[in-house]
Design an enzyme around this catalytic site. Structure first.
Site, short mmCIF file in Angstrom:
data_model
loop_
_atom_site.label_atom_id
_atom_site.label_comp_id
_atom_site.label_asym_id
_atom_site.label_seq_id
_atom_site.Cartn_x
_atom_site.Cartn_y
_atom_site.Cartn_z
N CYS A 1 0.86 -1.17 0.00
CA CYS A 1 0.00 0.00 0.00
C CYS A 1 0.91 1.23 0.00
O CYS A 1 2.09 1.12 -0.28
CB CYS A 1 -0.96 -0.01 1.19
SG CYS A 1 -0.12 -0.18 2.79
N THR A 2 0.38 2.38 0.32
CA THR A 2 1.18 3.59 0.22
C THR A 2 2.34 3.61 1.21
O THR A 2 3.49 3.85 0.84
CB THR A 2 0.30 4.84 0.43
OG1 THR A 2 -0.84 4.75 -0.40
CG2 THR A 2 1.08 6.10 0.10
#
Length: 259
Positions: A183-184
């Protein structure tokens, strides 16, 4: 050099006093001239802050004097303007909402893979045991559209609470493979990797530090596009500087979706 230091960091750590921490952290941040968002819950803390370098780092240093936050490792980037409008500190049921109360990363993480190792695996096409490697994007569809790892699995979820059902409908495709969730900044794949283990999927890893750490520690190979971020910069490139977005439309209800 751009004058504004931006950090993102999170930690799953028991915080039974989350409500009391809210006012303390808000006062400290405001007094330091910082802007951004801090989410706190019984399961931990999730922060996005920006300001002067000394002030941001001083805030984190003071926070880490509390043993519960000693292992915080902020990811840093720079901008020429303050990307946040105000300073918010919110108490939530979860610092990233999955609606799976049995998933508790503070009680034990899934195995993690470093950005350098993932890059090496992607270059080779397999992990160190010779298994095919696949990457699983745990972010929302509009974030994926800004950029992702080449050939990443994308289930087009619109919010993280949809991830458990998507996993159960598609987990057969991981048989015989090593899967790396990402994810980020790492927070969503923390929960995603634990859920995958609980669902009986073998050879599961989470990408340590997420896309932003991958950008920081590698040359960004095997990733195409930018990385959506939840502030006025909107998207970052491999050099962690702001880049034009590929898509201008962002759903309105994204305030609590985090790195």
């Amino acid at each position: 050099m751009n004058p504004v230091l931006n950090i993102s960091t999170y930690l799953f750590t028991p915080l039974p006093d989350a409500a009391a921490l809210r006012d303390v952290l808000h006062e400290r941040a405001v007094n330091a001239g910082l802007k951004g968002t801090i989410l706190i819950a019984e399961e931990g803390i999730n922060m996005f802050l920006a300001g002067g370098a000394d002030e941001v780092r001083g805030f984190i240093a003071e926070l880490k004097q509390d043993a519960r936050f000693a292992s915080l490792e902020p990811k840093e980037s720079w901008s020429d303007q303050q990307p946040f409008r105000k300073m918010l500190v919110k108490v939530k049921n979860e610092i990233i909402r999955m609606n799976m109360p049995t998933i508790r990363p503070a009680s034990g993480r899934a195995p993690a893979v470093t950005p350098e190792t993932l890059r090496r695996w992607l270059e080779a096409g397999h992990d160190d045991a010779g298994r095919p490697v696949v990457t699983l994007d745990t972010r929302n569809d509009f974030e994926v559209d800004e950029g992702t790892f080449d050939n990443a699995i994308d289930w087009r979820i619109t919010k993280f609470t949809e991830f458990p059902d998507a996993l159960r409908a598609n987990k057969a495709e991981f048989e015989g493979k090593t899967v790396v969730s990402f994810c980020t900044g790492g927070i969503r794949c923390e929960k995603a990797a634990i859920l995958m283990q609980n669902e009986g999927i073998d050879n599961v890893y989470q990408l340590e530090g997420g896309i932003l750490k991958y950008f920081e520690l590698t040359d960004g190979s095997h990733y195409s596009g930018g990385c959506f971020v939840f502030d006025r910069r909107e998207a970052l490139g491999v050099d962690l500087s702001s880049v034009p977005r590929m898509h201008s439309e962002t759903p309105a209800a994204v305030a609590d979706e985090s790195k």
